[in-house]
Design an enzyme around this catalytic site. Sequence first.
Site, PDB file in Angstrom:
ATOM      1  CE  LYS A 120      -2.443   1.579   3.754  1.00  0.00           C
ATOM      2  NZ  LYS A 120      -2.313   3.046   3.821  1.00  0.00           N
ATOM      3  CG  ASP A 179      -4.929   4.377   1.599  1.00  0.00           C
ATOM      4  OD1 ASP A 179      -6.083   4.790   1.376  1.00  0.00           O
ATOM      5  OD2 ASP A 179      -4.466   4.254   2.747  1.00  0.00           O
ATOM      6  CE  LYS A 204      -8.017   6.661   3.859  1.00  0.00           C
ATOM      7  NZ  LYS A 204      -6.573   6.394   3.839  1.00  0.00           N
ATOM      8  CG  ASP A 217     -11.612  17.683  -6.151  1.00  0.00           C
ATOM      9  OD1 ASP A 217     -12.534  18.441  -6.534  1.00  0.00           O
ATOM     10  OD2 ASP A 217     -10.476  18.100  -5.886  1.00  0.00           O
ATOM     11  CB  THR A 248     -11.423   4.027  11.894  1.00  0.00           C
ATOM     12  OG1 THR A 248     -10.156   4.316  11.328  1.00  0.00           O
ATOM     13  CG2 THR A 248     -12.048   2.836  11.223  1.00  0.00           C
ATOM     14  NE  ARG A 284       2.073   1.824  13.004  1.00  0.00           N
ATOM     15  CZ  ARG A 284       1.228   2.600  13.668  1.00  0.00           C
ATOM     16  NH1 ARG A 284       1.690   3.509  14.510  1.00  0.00           N
ATOM     17  NH2 ARG A 284      -0.067   2.475  13.496  1.00  0.00           N
TER      18      ARG A 284
HETATM   19  O1  C5P Z   1       1.096   0.301  10.937  1.00  0.00           O
HETATM   20  P1  C5P Z   1      -0.350  -0.101  10.842  1.00  0.00           P
HETATM   21  O2  C5P Z   1      -0.543  -1.594  10.683  1.00  0.00           O
HETATM   22  O3  C5P Z   1      -1.174   0.478  11.955  1.00  0.00           O
HETATM   23  O4  C5P Z   1      -0.815   0.556   9.473  1.00  0.00           O
HETATM   24  C1  C5P Z   1      -2.152   0.509   9.035  1.00  0.00           C
HETATM   25  C2  C5P Z   1      -2.304   1.266   7.758  1.00  0.00           C
HETATM   26  O5  C5P Z   1      -3.682   1.314   7.430  1.00  0.00           O
HETATM   27  C3  C5P Z   1      -1.814   2.710   7.810  1.00  0.00           C
HETATM   28  O6  C5P Z   1      -1.317   3.043   6.517  1.00  0.00           O
HETATM   29  C4  C5P Z   1      -3.085   3.482   8.121  1.00  0.00           C
HETATM   30  O7  C5P Z   1      -3.038   4.778   7.611  1.00  0.00           O
HETATM   31  C5  C5P Z   1      -4.134   2.657   7.377  1.00  0.00           C
HETATM   32  N1  C5P Z   1      -5.494   2.782   7.898  1.00  0.00           N
HETATM   33  C6  C5P Z   1      -5.824   2.492   9.202  1.00  0.00           C
HETATM   34  N2  C5P Z   1      -7.123   2.605   9.629  1.00  0.00           N
HETATM   35  C7  C5P Z   1      -8.071   3.006   8.775  1.00  0.00           C
HETATM   36  C8  C5P Z   1      -7.760   3.310   7.458  1.00  0.00           C
HETATM   37  C9  C5P Z   1      -6.442   3.188   7.050  1.00  0.00           C
HETATM   38  O8  C5P Z   1      -4.967   2.088   9.979  1.00  0.00           O
HETATM   39  N3  C5P Z   1      -9.308   3.058   9.184  1.00  0.00           N
END
Ligand code: C5P
Length: 233
Positions: free
Chosen positions: A29, A56, A58, A61, A120, A211
Amino acid sequence: MIIVALDFDSKEKALSLVEKVKGKINHFKVGLELFSRCGIEVVKEISDKNCKVFLDLKYHDIPNTVKSAAKVAVEAGVWMYNIHALGGFEFMKSVAEFNREYSEKIGVEKPLLIAVTILTSMGNEDLKQIGIAQDVDSQVLRLAKLAKKAGLDGIVCSAREVKKIKENLGEDFLTVTPGIRPAWASKDDQKRIVTPKDAVKLGTDYMVIGRPITRAEDPRKAAERILNEIVEK
Ligand code: C5P
């Protein structure tokens, strides 16, 4: 299937991570940070490594502007990208039509087009403030239905919502779920987390993991560990 979130501030760091986990995980992503730093080139370079990119950004517009941006994504060969369902039915429908027609015209595989419903980070109070009286859950379902009707392929949601989405919109409507944490990994800033194994049990199509893999001492080992946990009985 797992998508690794490349939340990095440089192309070198992102491509180095891709090299480390490639073969185990081939879906990545690219979000706002990396895209703002490197532009569409990073997407092309990842695709050139025989990997798939979920862009990603989003998009939200007027339809004409989003279609012009989507054109860049389709030409770069993205595998999946997303738009805000709050842009409305006509907006989603026209981008979905463009996505189908333009990918056919230039002879690339049609990218999957996914809707973002309610972020979220927003709760019921936030919705009230912007004049939406319904609660988050019903609003998510309402927007998901609208996205399907407009011809989109699925939505981003929590793994906990997958069952409800599938029941209401059918098994084929794709779910892309962030907020995934193996039991051994740090929660970081995620609150309502689900383990990879549970996410699969709940019927997730694509889980987004950042992460726990990207910040691991050995990202390839972390990816292997997660993949093994998923198939374990
Ligand atoms: O590091 P981590 O596993 O928390 O990363 C989750 C990814 O998903 C990040 O790029 C975050 O911006 C994205 N994301 C999220 N929750 C959402 C939408 C997107 O964690 N509701």
